[in-house]
Design a protein around this motif. Structure first.
Motif, PDB file in Angstrom:
ATOM      1  N   GLY A 162       0.793  -1.245   0.000  1.00 19.72           N
ATOM      2  CA  GLY A 162       0.000   0.000   0.000  1.00 19.72           C
ATOM      3  C   GLY A 162       0.817   1.284   0.000  1.00 19.72           C
ATOM      4  N   ALA A 163       2.055   1.219   0.465  1.00 18.94           N
ATOM      5  CA  ALA A 163       2.858   2.441   0.561  1.00 18.94           C
ATOM      6  C   ALA A 163       3.720   2.694  -0.667  1.00 18.94           C
ATOM      7  CB  ALA A 163       3.764   2.361   1.794  1.00 18.94           C
ATOM      8  N   ILE A 164       3.678   1.787  -1.636  1.00 18.52           N
ATOM      9  CA  ILE A 164       4.570   1.927  -2.800  1.00 18.52           C
ATOM     10  C   ILE A 164       3.888   1.575  -4.133  1.00 18.52           C
ATOM     11  CG2 ILE A 164       5.542  -0.440  -2.579  1.00 18.52           C
ATOM     12  CD1 ILE A 164       8.298   0.787  -3.307  1.00 18.52           C
ATOM     13  N   ALA A 165       2.819   0.783  -4.082  1.00 18.96           N
ATOM     14  CA  ALA A 165       2.229   0.233  -5.321  1.00 18.96           C
ATOM     15  C   ALA A 165       1.661   1.307  -6.244  1.00 18.96           C
ATOM     16  CB  ALA A 165       1.134  -0.775  -4.972  1.00 18.96           C
ATOM     17  N   ALA A 229       4.715  13.069  -4.278  1.00 12.70           N
ATOM     18  CA  ALA A 229       3.805  12.225  -3.485  1.00 12.70           C
ATOM     19  C   ALA A 229       3.678  12.789  -2.077  1.00 12.70           C
ATOM     20  CB  ALA A 229       4.342  10.802  -3.411  1.00 12.70           C
ATOM     21  N   THR A 230       2.509  12.627  -1.500  1.00  9.97           N
ATOM     22  CA  THR A 230       2.275  13.067  -0.125  1.00  9.97           C
ATOM     23  C   THR A 230       1.753  11.917   0.724  1.00  9.97           C
ATOM     24  OG1 THR A 230       1.857  15.366  -0.716  1.00  9.97           O
ATOM     25  CG2 THR A 230       0.872  14.624   1.319  1.00  9.97           C
ATOM     26  N   SER A 231       2.310  11.792   1.937  1.00  6.44           N
ATOM     27  CA  SER A 231       1.747  10.882   2.945  1.00  6.44           C
ATOM     28  C   SER A 231       1.308  11.734   4.131  1.00  6.44           C
ATOM     29  CB  SER A 231       2.806   9.887   3.434  1.00  6.44           C
ATOM     30  OG  SER A 231       3.059   8.933   2.442  1.00  6.44           O
ATOM     31  N   GLY A 232       0.170  11.427   4.690  1.00  5.13           N
ATOM     32  CA  GLY A 232      -0.306  12.248   5.797  1.00  5.13           C
ATOM     33  C   GLY A 232      -1.193  11.485   6.756  1.00  5.13           C
ATOM     34  N   ALA A 268      10.602  13.670  -6.502  1.00  2.00           N
ATOM     35  CA  ALA A 268      11.709  12.797  -6.921  1.00  2.00           C
ATOM     36  C   ALA A 268      11.618  12.555  -8.424  1.00  2.00           C
ATOM     37  CB  ALA A 268      11.635  11.468  -6.160  1.00  2.00           C
ATOM     38  N   ASN A 269      12.601  11.857  -8.947  1.00  2.00           N
ATOM     39  CA  ASN A 269      12.602  11.606 -10.388  1.00  2.00           C
ATOM     40  C   ASN A 269      11.592  10.547 -10.800  1.00  2.00           C
ATOM     41  OD1 ASN A 269      14.511  13.504 -10.990  1.00  2.00           O
ATOM     42  ND2 ASN A 269      16.217  12.082 -10.723  1.00  2.00           N
ATOM     43  N   ASP A 270      11.203   9.695  -9.852  1.00  2.00           N
ATOM     44  CA  ASP A 270      10.194   8.688 -10.189  1.00  2.00           C
ATOM     45  C   ASP A 270       9.180   8.571  -9.052  1.00  2.00           C
ATOM     46  OD1 ASP A 270      10.864   5.995  -8.542  1.00  2.00           O
ATOM     47  OD2 ASP A 270      12.704   7.047  -9.024  1.00  2.00           O
ATOM     48  N   ALA A 271       7.970   8.113  -9.425  1.00  2.00           N
ATOM     49  CA  ALA A 271       6.852   8.094  -8.473  1.00  2.00           C
ATOM     50  C   ALA A 271       6.980   6.973  -7.450  1.00  2.00           C
ATOM     51  CB  ALA A 271       5.539   7.973  -9.238  1.00  2.00           C
ATOM     52  N   THR A 273       9.777   5.994  -5.975  1.00  2.00           N
ATOM     53  CA  THR A 273      10.633   6.547  -4.913  1.00  2.00           C
ATOM     54  C   THR A 273       9.870   7.585  -4.094  1.00  2.00           C
ATOM     55  OG1 THR A 273      12.559   6.194  -6.315  1.00  2.00           O
ATOM     56  CG2 THR A 273      12.835   7.725  -4.493  1.00  2.00           C
ATOM     57  N   ALA A 274       9.150   8.469  -4.757  1.00  2.00           N
ATOM     58  CA  ALA A 274       8.421   9.521  -4.044  1.00  2.00           C
ATOM     59  C   ALA A 274       7.384   8.907  -3.092  1.00  2.00           C
ATOM     60  CB  ALA A 274       7.747  10.466  -5.038  1.00  2.00           C
ATOM     61  N   ASP A 275       6.671   7.885  -3.573  1.00  2.00           N
ATOM     62  CA  ASP A 275       5.639   7.225  -2.769  1.00  2.00           C
ATOM     63  C   ASP A 275       6.264   6.556  -1.532  1.00  2.00           C
ATOM     64  OD1 ASP A 275       3.382   5.931  -1.842  1.00  2.00           O
ATOM     65  OD2 ASP A 275       3.044   4.698  -3.620  1.00  2.00           O
TER      66      ASP A 275
END
Ligand code: AMP
Ligand code: MG
Length: 310
Positions: A162-165, A229-232, A268-271, A273-275
């Motif tokens: 769930g945190a990267i897919a 990407a944002t996590s909150g 970041a350069n890719d989603a 990594t950002a996720d």
């Protein structure tokens, strides 16, 4: 299931807002996929369908809710030879786990399940259940052979991507768009975005919403060929005895991360990594989080914390 973050659909849960994306030469479409609203802005419907098709394929492979998906089968059988897309997402997950010293850990599924139920019931779980679940958590216990694609889990262990897919799906869809010759597009999968090329010669504008005042944009990012990407702690949470419990878990304690941060935004350069980084930094806290971001060459990190989270 993750709540959508798109303003047009569910204004309350917005975290990133695509500003002024309606253009004569671009179409914007959204669809519920991978447990969230996926919004695509692209030159034509064909390009939009390329993105939705890729998300559908990955939903069928990566969802731990689906017992027939590769992750579903791995979780129930404890062993599986996975395909090349899963090899890449598992490899990246393990890299982030190692670099974050386990703050990011896809094996925290048993804890995630406990806290998802607690959020639903608005009631903290039993400490003994957390202690029991903690025994099943540990990324180092994943056996992974990149060459053959073999993944083995210890009995009872489960994986939750769930945190990267979603970030991974964004990257895979962007790769398909590029292959099809698309030069300009924006994908937003529940706050995991990639801005491909420019929009009429200008960068894409993405607004970050105040996690405690949903109608306020606190920062605007102008992005070209970057992921954000944002996590909150404001989409899935409950409050008990004046304490907020969110869906992002600190695998070292078994309890929701508690670092005084209420949102982390990573460019970041890719989603993928950002996720993954936004989740990991949320768990690690600011100082170690920024070190981790540097290690993975994130271009920018915005952390909302302290009094701004009151
Ligand atoms: P995100 O919204 O990208 O920060 O991802 C949050 C989701 O990742 C949760 O709903 C869980 O499914 C999962 N998760 C929660 N805590 C962690 C963690 N520490 N490491 C990896 N995955 C996590
Ligand atoms: Mg994440």
């Amino acid at each position: 299931m993750k709540k959508a973050r798109l303003k047009l659909v569910f204004p309350i849960f917005l975290s990133l807002f695509v500003l002024s994306c309606s253009q004569e030469n671009l179409v914007t479409r959204s669809k519920f996929l991978m447990g969230t609203i996926v919004e695509v802005t692209a030159p034509n419907q064909k390009a939009v369908e390329i993105v939705f098709d890729e998300f559908k394929i990955l939903e069928e492979k990566l969802s731990h809710f689906n017992p027939d998906s590769q992750i579903g089968r791995l979780n129930s059988q404890g062993e599986l030879v996975v395909d090349s897309q899963l090899i890449r997402v598992i490899k990246k997950s393990l890299e982030i786990s190692q670099a974050s010293r386990g703050a990011f850990d896809v094996t925290c599924a048993p804890l995630v399940d406990i806290w998802k139920k607690a959020i639903k019931e608005k009631n903290p779980p039993d400490k003994r259940d957390i202690e029991k679940a903690l025994l099943l958590v540990g990324w180092k216990n994943i056996y992974f052979d990149e060459q053959s694609g073999t993944v083995k889990l210890k009995p009872g262990m489960k994986i939750d991507l769930g945190a990267i897919a979603k970030g991974f799906a964004v990257d895979e869809a962007i790769a398909k768009l590029k292959k099809a010759g698309v030069k300009s597009a924006l994908i937003d999968a529940g706050g995991n975005c990639f801005c491909l090329g420019a929009k009429s010669g200008r960068p894409w504008s993405i607004g970050l919403i105040n996690p405690r005042k949903k109608d306020e944009i606190i920062q605007i990012f102008a992005l070209t060929n970057k992921a954000i990407a944002t996590s909150g702690d404001y989409e899935q949470f409950f409050i008990s005895n004046n304490k907020r419990f969110s869906h992002i878990i600190d695998p070292s304690s078994g309890y929701p991360a508690d670092t005084g941060i209420c949102s982390v935004t990573v460019i970041a350069n890719d989603a993928t990594t950002a996720d993954a980084l936004s989740t990991a930094i949320f768990v690690l806290g600011e100082e170690p989080g920024l070190k981790l971001a540097k290690k993975f060459k994130a271009s920018e990190v915005k952390i909302v914390k302290g009094a701004d989270c009151d």
